[in-house]
Design an enzyme around this catalytic site. Structure first.
Site, mmCIF file in Angstrom:
data_model
loop_
_atom_site.group_PDB
_atom_site.id
_atom_site.type_symbol
_atom_site.label_atom_id
_atom_site.label_comp_id
_atom_site.label_asym_id
_atom_site.label_seq_id
_atom_site.Cartn_x
_atom_site.Cartn_y
_atom_site.Cartn_z
ATOM 1 N N THR A 193 28.932 -11.985 -40.652
ATOM 2 C CA THR A 193 29.939 -11.691 -40.653
ATOM 3 C C THR A 193 30.596 -10.841 -39.329
ATOM 4 O O THR A 193 29.696 -10.349 -37.915
ATOM 5 C CB THR A 193 29.928 -10.026 -41.938
ATOM 6 O OG1 THR A 193 29.537 -10.869 -42.706
ATOM 7 C CG2 THR A 193 31.096 -9.864 -41.534
ATOM 8 N N ASP A 240 35.737 -9.198 -41.973
ATOM 9 C CA ASP A 240 36.923 -10.774 -41.502
ATOM 10 C C ASP A 240 36.695 -10.985 -43.048
ATOM 11 O O ASP A 240 36.067 -10.662 -43.898
ATOM 12 C CB ASP A 240 35.886 -11.513 -40.777
ATOM 13 C CG ASP A 240 34.665 -12.137 -41.392
ATOM 14 O OD1 ASP A 240 34.251 -11.315 -40.746
ATOM 15 O OD2 ASP A 240 34.211 -13.179 -41.371
ATOM 16 N N ARG A 249 35.071 -14.811 -43.518
ATOM 17 C CA ARG A 249 34.643 -15.775 -43.951
ATOM 18 C C ARG A 249 33.642 -16.047 -44.362
ATOM 19 O O ARG A 249 32.204 -14.561 -44.148
ATOM 20 C CB ARG A 249 34.230 -16.420 -42.660
ATOM 21 C CG ARG A 249 33.755 -17.781 -42.734
ATOM 22 C CD ARG A 249 34.338 -18.748 -41.571
ATOM 23 N NE ARG A 249 35.352 -18.749 -41.134
ATOM 24 C CZ ARG A 249 35.848 -19.622 -39.984
ATOM 25 N NH1 ARG A 249 34.805 -20.351 -39.368
ATOM 26 N NH2 ARG A 249 37.106 -19.661 -39.780
ATOM 27 N N LYS A 275 34.679 -8.984 -48.486
ATOM 28 C CA LYS A 275 33.401 -8.337 -47.578
ATOM 29 C C LYS A 275 33.832 -6.212 -47.408
ATOM 30 O O LYS A 275 32.134 -5.425 -47.096
ATOM 31 C CB LYS A 275 33.084 -8.448 -45.895
ATOM 32 C CG LYS A 275 32.762 -10.068 -46.482
ATOM 33 C CD LYS A 275 32.590 -10.142 -44.862
ATOM 34 C CE LYS A 275 33.065 -11.865 -44.348
ATOM 35 N NZ LYS A 275 32.151 -12.189 -43.626
ATOM 36 N N GLY A 285 25.293 -9.767 -43.747
ATOM 37 C CA GLY A 285 24.179 -10.999 -44.321
ATOM 38 C C GLY A 285 24.266 -11.533 -45.503
ATOM 39 O O GLY A 285 24.927 -12.661 -45.691
ATOM 40 N N SER A 321 26.888 -11.239 -37.157
ATOM 41 C CA SER A 321 27.402 -11.984 -35.876
ATOM 42 C C SER A 321 27.898 -12.294 -34.820
ATOM 43 O O SER A 321 27.707 -12.369 -34.099
ATOM 44 C CB SER A 321 26.890 -13.418 -36.972
ATOM 45 O OG SER A 321 28.118 -13.635 -37.452
ATOM 46 N N ASP A 370 32.342 -15.909 -32.785
ATOM 47 C CA ASP A 370 31.850 -15.766 -33.811
ATOM 48 C C ASP A 370 32.426 -17.400 -35.031
ATOM 49 O O ASP A 370 33.412 -17.213 -35.591
ATOM 50 C CB ASP A 370 31.308 -15.080 -34.487
ATOM 51 C CG ASP A 370 30.413 -14.914 -35.166
ATOM 52 O OD1 ASP A 370 29.398 -15.904 -34.757
ATOM 53 O OD2 ASP A 370 30.539 -14.771 -36.223
ATOM 54 N N SER A 402 32.046 -16.141 -38.329
ATOM 55 C CA SER A 402 33.650 -14.893 -38.565
ATOM 56 C C SER A 402 34.581 -15.359 -38.831
ATOM 57 O O SER A 402 35.407 -16.261 -37.789
ATOM 58 C CB SER A 402 33.650 -13.912 -37.716
ATOM 59 O OG SER A 402 31.966 -13.135 -37.919
#
Lengths: 276, 205
Positions: free
Chosen positions: A47, A63, A65, A79, A93, A175, A212, A215
């Protein structure tokens, strides 16, 4: 036996062991691993989550995804989890861990509010999270940003899977946090107003989403003010939009697929029963 | 080799306007050997709620038994019909209970709300993380192929006939490229009036 008696009998039967984990399969799974079988890929939120405090309030965002390896498992995954009216948690995570941990936190906090008759505090949410996560020594892969406004003011905490917590003015996790934190470090100022804080969080999320792989897709924001909480989303930034569809549609004529066997299952019509 | 592809198999679900489709292939293998060609991975839980279980077949069977047990208890003590959302949460909690020693199966739920006929589809990973998009979900060895092709075949508000064609063509495309799935497919079309079970013609290798 009357209906109520038999119902109570059912109630007494153990559905699960009070929500505790079952380790029944561990020995078998370890043996299978030793035989050379790779364990399955879990869905990770992989994320970018960002939060920043401003003058009197807090902006948090994420985000949307969820990934399993390189597959996008969910394009619009939520999230930003609501813990109470004015406390939210963003998670990075292992997706299943986050769902369950935040579900547990929100119900515990609600029970506490009802028992005490007072609004729950952010520090309570943080402590409950860290004690649960510390108990499991980091094996529950939940990295949280817990933030909100309570009678003592706005607060933001970062909580890792090991149970380490930190109080912060602004934070990024997941991430995509490397890209996001650099934007925050550059542009964060103490005493920003709400619009500035919101724009900053959005910019940090954009950085994470473009830098990233794990994300992207869209972003959700929550603005927590002392008097009320505003949830915004999903917002799809321009660079996350699918190119305009060309004038082409894959439509099959009914009957294009060859059917070998056909069976119809009719529903039983139950009359005069007290369903629902 | 992953345990998830030891037996092979794919399940796909798509949502339409007051209807859902759930499709399964029929192969049951042991790595590269095909052992059976009539293994459905989709199971009826109640009239309008179906569940698909891809992955390691023996765990899929165990999980199915646990699901049916919990569904029975739910209906007895709540005295009402099971909604697909409720079933999904139930399966998710069941899977998460085995967080540290999981069942190697990915469940998928598809169904209509027993009262409002609102379609619901969702997929989970092995430890019960629910992904419930409004369009389509896929699990199993053909997941990667399916997600791509469904992205073009799925349209907003399809009726039962269009939805069946889209689902059937999607799974047929996946079967072209997935060696671990195949040997025919069955598509269940759940509408508010009935369930149509159609075995479709597919390549048999």
């Amino acid at each position: 036996m009357t209906a109520t008696e038999s119902q109570q009998g059912v109630l007494k039967m153990e559905l699960d062991k009070g929500g505790a984990f079952s380790f029944d399969n561990c020995f078998r799974n370890m043996a299978m691993c030793r035989m050379g079988a790779a364990p399955p890929r879990l869905t990770s939120t992989g994320t970018t989550i960002v939060a920043a405090s401003y003058n009197g309030g807090l902006v948090m965002g994420a985000d949307s995804r969820a990934t399993a390896g390189n597959i996008i498992a969910d394009k619009h995954c939520e999230k930003v989890h609501k813990l109470t009216e004015s406390i939210y948690a963003c998670g990075a995570g292992t997706a299943a861990d986050l769902d369950q941990v935040t579900k547990m936190l929100s119900s515990n906090l609600r029970l506490m509010e009802l028992n005490t008759g007072k609004k729950a505090r952010v520090i309570t949410a943080m402590r409950q999270a860290k004690q649960h996560l510390f108990d499991y020594q980091g094996y529950i892969g939940a990295y949280l940003l817990i933030g909100g406004v309570d009678p003592t003011g706005p607060h933001l905490y970062e909580c890792t899977a090991n149970g380490t917590t930190m109080h912060k003015e602004f934070a990024a996790q997941g991430s995509g946090s490397y890209a996001a934190i650099s934007v925050l470090e550059r542009d964060f100022k103490v005493g920003m107003d709400e619009a500035q804080a919101k724009a900053l969080v959005q910019r940090a999320l954009h950085a994470g989403m473009s830098g990233d792989n794990a994300s992207g897709n869209s972003l959700n924001l929550v603005i927590i003010r002392p008097e009320k909480t505003i949830f915004e989303g999903p917002i799809v930034p321009d660079f996350c939009k699918k190119p305009e569809p060309i004038d082409l549609e894959y439509k099959f004529k009914p009957g294009s697929t060859a059917v070998l066997k056909r069976k119809e299952i009719k529903y039983e019509i139950v009359e005069s029963m007290d369903i629902h | 080799m992953s345990i998830m592809s030891y037996n092979g198999g794919t399940v796909l679900a798509m949502a339409g306007n007051e209807c859902v489709c759930i499709a399964t292939d029929l192969r049951f293998g042991e790595q590269m050997t095909t052992v059976a060609v009539d293994q459905k991975k989709v199971h009826k839980i109640s009239d309008k709620v179906y569940v698909g279980l891809a992955g390691f077949a023996s765990d899929a069977k165990t999980v199915l038994e646990k699901i049916n047990f919990r569904k029975g208890l739910y209906e007895l003590r709540e005295n009402r019909k099971l909604k697909p959302e409720v079933l999904a949460t139930m399966i998710s909690n069941l899977c998460y209970q085995h967080r540290f020693g999981s069942f190697f199966t990915e469940p998928l739920v598809a169904g209509l709300d027993p009262i409002t006929s609102k379609p619901y589809i969702c997929a989970m990973d092995t430890i019960g993380c629910i992904a419930a998009p409004r369009d389509f979900v896929a699990v199993g060895t053909g997941q990667e192929y399916l997600l791509g092709v469904c992205e073009t075949f799925w349209r907003e508000n399809m009726n039962a006939d269009d939805l069946f064609e889209a689902t059937a063509q999607s799974i047929l495309s996946a079967l072209e490229r997935d060696a671990a799935s195949g040997w025919g497919a069955v598509v269940y079309t759940i509408t508010k009036d009935n369930v149509n079970v159609r075995t479709i013609k597919a390549r048999m290798d």
